[in-house]
Design a protein around this motif. Structure first.
Motif, PDB file in Angstrom:
ATOM      1  N   MET A  74      -7.709 -41.711  14.664  1.00 12.65           N
ATOM      2  CA  MET A  74      -8.337 -42.638  15.572  1.00 12.65           C
ATOM      3  C   MET A  74      -7.477 -43.906  15.639  1.00 12.65           C
ATOM      4  SD  MET A  74     -12.320 -43.755  15.493  1.00 12.65           S
ATOM      5  CE  MET A  74     -12.428 -43.975  13.747  1.00 12.65           C
ATOM      6  N   LYS A  75      -6.926 -44.175  16.816  1.00 16.15           N
ATOM      7  CA  LYS A  75      -6.052 -45.340  16.988  1.00 16.15           C
ATOM      8  C   LYS A  75      -6.841 -46.554  17.428  1.00 16.15           C
ATOM      9  CE  LYS A  75      -1.556 -43.398  17.871  1.00 16.15           C
ATOM     10  NZ  LYS A  75      -0.425 -43.416  18.786  1.00 16.15           N
ATOM     11  N   ARG A  76      -6.371 -47.724  16.989  1.00 17.14           N
ATOM     12  CA  ARG A  76      -6.982 -49.000  17.335  1.00 17.14           C
ATOM     13  C   ARG A  76      -5.885 -50.015  17.633  1.00 17.14           C
ATOM     14  NH1 ARG A  76     -10.560 -46.436  18.256  1.00 17.14           N
ATOM     15  NH2 ARG A  76     -12.494 -46.164  17.171  1.00 17.14           N
ATOM     16  N   ILE A  77      -6.290 -51.131  18.240  1.00 14.07           N
ATOM     17  CA  ILE A  77      -5.368 -52.223  18.508  1.00 14.07           C
ATOM     18  C   ILE A  77      -5.444 -53.190  17.333  1.00 14.07           C
ATOM     19  CG2 ILE A  77      -4.831 -54.173  20.009  1.00 14.07           C
ATOM     20  CD1 ILE A  77      -6.126 -52.574  22.300  1.00 14.07           C
ATOM     21  N   PHE A  78      -4.291 -53.488  16.742  1.00  9.76           N
ATOM     22  CA  PHE A  78      -4.209 -54.440  15.647  1.00  9.76           C
ATOM     23  C   PHE A  78      -3.506 -55.691  16.139  1.00  9.76           C
ATOM     24  CE2 PHE A  78      -4.748 -50.421  13.552  1.00  9.76           C
ATOM     25  CZ  PHE A  78      -5.649 -50.718  12.545  1.00  9.76           C
ATOM     26  N   VAL A  79      -3.926 -56.841  15.624  1.00  9.86           N
ATOM     27  CA  VAL A  79      -3.379 -58.128  16.041  1.00  9.86           C
ATOM     28  C   VAL A  79      -2.654 -58.785  14.882  1.00  9.86           C
ATOM     29  CG1 VAL A  79      -3.953 -60.421  16.916  1.00  9.86           C
ATOM     30  CG2 VAL A  79      -5.287 -58.444  17.667  1.00  9.86           C
ATOM     31  N   ASP A  80      -1.424 -59.213  15.150  1.00  8.05           N
ATOM     32  CA  ASP A  80      -0.686 -60.035  14.191  1.00  8.05           C
ATOM     33  C   ASP A  80      -0.600 -61.421  14.825  1.00  8.05           C
ATOM     34  OD1 ASP A  80       0.955 -61.294  12.419  1.00  8.05           O
ATOM     35  OD2 ASP A  80       2.480 -59.718  12.387  1.00  8.05           O
ATOM     36  N   TYR A  81      -1.574 -62.265  14.520  1.00 12.68           N
ATOM     37  CA  TYR A  81      -1.669 -63.564  15.193  1.00 12.68           C
ATOM     38  C   TYR A  81      -0.451 -64.438  14.937  1.00 12.68           C
ATOM     39  CZ  TYR A  81      -2.906 -65.926  10.861  1.00 12.68           C
ATOM     40  OH  TYR A  81      -2.867 -66.460   9.606  1.00 12.68           O
ATOM     41  N   LEU A 136     -10.475 -49.895  25.608  1.00 13.03           N
ATOM     42  CA  LEU A 136      -9.313 -49.346  24.920  1.00 13.03           C
ATOM     43  C   LEU A 136      -8.434 -48.544  25.884  1.00 13.03           C
ATOM     44  CD1 LEU A 136      -8.414 -49.607  21.945  1.00 13.03           C
ATOM     45  CD2 LEU A 136      -9.369 -47.366  21.535  1.00 13.03           C
ATOM     46  N   CYS A 137      -8.535 -48.887  27.186  1.00 11.77           N
ATOM     47  CA  CYS A 137      -7.784 -48.178  28.235  1.00 11.77           C
ATOM     48  C   CYS A 137      -7.873 -46.667  28.021  1.00 11.77           C
ATOM     49  CB  CYS A 137      -6.341 -48.644  28.302  1.00 11.77           C
ATOM     50  SG  CYS A 137      -6.145 -50.321  28.950  1.00 11.77           S
ATOM     51  N   THR A 138      -9.083 -46.180  27.817  1.00  8.25           N
ATOM     52  CA  THR A 138      -9.320 -44.785  27.454  1.00  8.25           C
ATOM     53  C   THR A 138      -8.642 -43.775  28.383  1.00  8.25           C
ATOM     54  OG1 THR A 138     -11.347 -45.382  26.302  1.00  8.25           O
ATOM     55  CG2 THR A 138     -11.137 -43.090  26.968  1.00  8.25           C
ATOM     56  N   PRO A 139      -8.728 -43.918  29.723  1.00  5.93           N
ATOM     57  CA  PRO A 139      -8.030 -42.937  30.568  1.00  5.93           C
ATOM     58  C   PRO A 139      -6.515 -42.926  30.321  1.00  5.93           C
ATOM     59  CG  PRO A 139      -9.554 -44.241  31.883  1.00  5.93           C
ATOM     60  CD  PRO A 139      -9.503 -44.858  30.531  1.00  5.93           C
ATOM     61  N   GLY A 196      -1.759 -40.046  26.984  1.00  4.84           N
ATOM     62  CA  GLY A 196      -0.660 -40.250  26.046  1.00  4.84           C
ATOM     63  C   GLY A 196      -0.045 -41.635  26.084  1.00  4.84           C
ATOM     64  N   GLY A 197      -0.616 -42.540  26.854  1.00  7.27           N
ATOM     65  CA  GLY A 197      -0.088 -43.904  26.943  1.00  7.27           C
ATOM     66  C   GLY A 197      -0.693 -44.819  25.903  1.00  7.27           C
ATOM     67  N   PHE A 209      -0.706 -50.735  18.693  1.00  7.58           N
ATOM     68  CA  PHE A 209      -1.652 -49.634  18.824  1.00  7.58           C
ATOM     69  C   PHE A 209      -1.264 -48.580  17.798  1.00  7.58           C
ATOM     70  CE2 PHE A 209      -3.362 -45.914  21.342  1.00  7.58           C
ATOM     71  CZ  PHE A 209      -4.689 -46.271  21.217  1.00  7.58           C
ATOM     72  N   ALA A 210      -2.083 -48.443  16.738  1.00  5.87           N
ATOM     73  CA  ALA A 210      -1.717 -47.549  15.639  1.00  5.87           C
ATOM     74  C   ALA A 210      -2.954 -46.886  15.050  1.00  5.87           C
ATOM     75  CB  ALA A 210      -0.992 -48.347  14.562  1.00  5.87           C
ATOM     76  N   GLU A 211      -2.708 -45.864  14.249  1.00  5.15           N
ATOM     77  CA  GLU A 211      -3.787 -45.182  13.540  1.00  5.15           C
ATOM     78  C   GLU A 211      -4.490 -46.171  12.625  1.00  5.15           C
ATOM     79  OE1 GLU A 211      -5.197 -42.166  13.681  1.00  5.15           O
ATOM     80  OE2 GLU A 211      -3.858 -41.595  15.325  1.00  5.15           O
TER      81      GLU A 211
END
Length: 187
Positions: free
Chosen positions: A1-8, A126-129, A134-135, A150-152
């Motif tokens: 399951m991929k998520r968006i991570f933030v490095d502020y 999460l821009c699901t479509p 694969g994007g 965007f990573a696991e």
């Protein structure tokens, strides 16, 4: 399951993520169409706190309090990627989801997806479509400083924890070159 991570620490507050999100969620699909349109849906916001910036959007929590709080069933979880998805047709704009969201990631306004021109909730999908094809999410693709990744979920979280601990204990791996200079110039 991929998520968006933030490095502020890498965020430059350029708002390219906001622009990319607006273009991606606008029916016209172009920057020109999205500009000046008060129904444009922007699901990520860059917040500035002192000299730091932080891109803020839905974290697609598990468990998600917004799912439990929604009385109309407008919020659900995508079975493939686990993203919390909003159905604007079912939203009653009661704001229960926004009240329980710890990240203030849910906003209300009339968007192009809302029926009858009424205010409804809108949030990051999460821009699901795009991800299914694969994007990567539009905001991540637009981020040229590397602040959004965007990573696991499990792997990225473990790697970040180890990296932070190593930096804390050993004092290695400072900020990327030139970023400290840019911050000093902004002050």
């Amino acid at each position: 399951m991929k998520r968006i991570f933030v490095d502020y620490k890498k965020c430059l507050a350029c708002k390219a993520c906001e622009t990319a999100c607006a273009v991606r969620h606008h029916p016209g699909g172009s920057l020109l169409a999205a500009l000046g349109d008060d129904r444009t849906e922007v699901n990520v916001r860059v917040l500035g706190i002192d000299e730091e910036a932080f891109p803020l959007s839905c974290r697609h929590c598990d468990p998600a309090e917004c799912l439990d709080a929604c009385p109309s069933g407008a919020l659900g979880r995508d079975p493939e990627n686990g993203a919390v998805i909003l159905d604007p047709a079912r939203c009653k704009a009661c704001a229960m989801c926004a009240m329980v969201c710890p990240f203030d990631a849910i906003s209300f306004k009339a968007t192009h997806r809302s029926e009858y021109g009424r205010d409804v909730a809108h949030k990051c999908d999460l821009c699901t479509p795009r991800v299914r094809e694969g994007g990567t999410p539009a905001c991540v693709e637009a981020c040229h400083s590397g602040a959004l990744v965007f990573a696991e979920y499990g792997a990225a979280r473990t790697e970040r924890a180890a990296k932070s601990l190593r930096h804390y204990l050993l004092g290695r791996e400072g900020l990327p070159p030139g970023l400290e200079l840019l911050r000093e110039m902004r002050r």
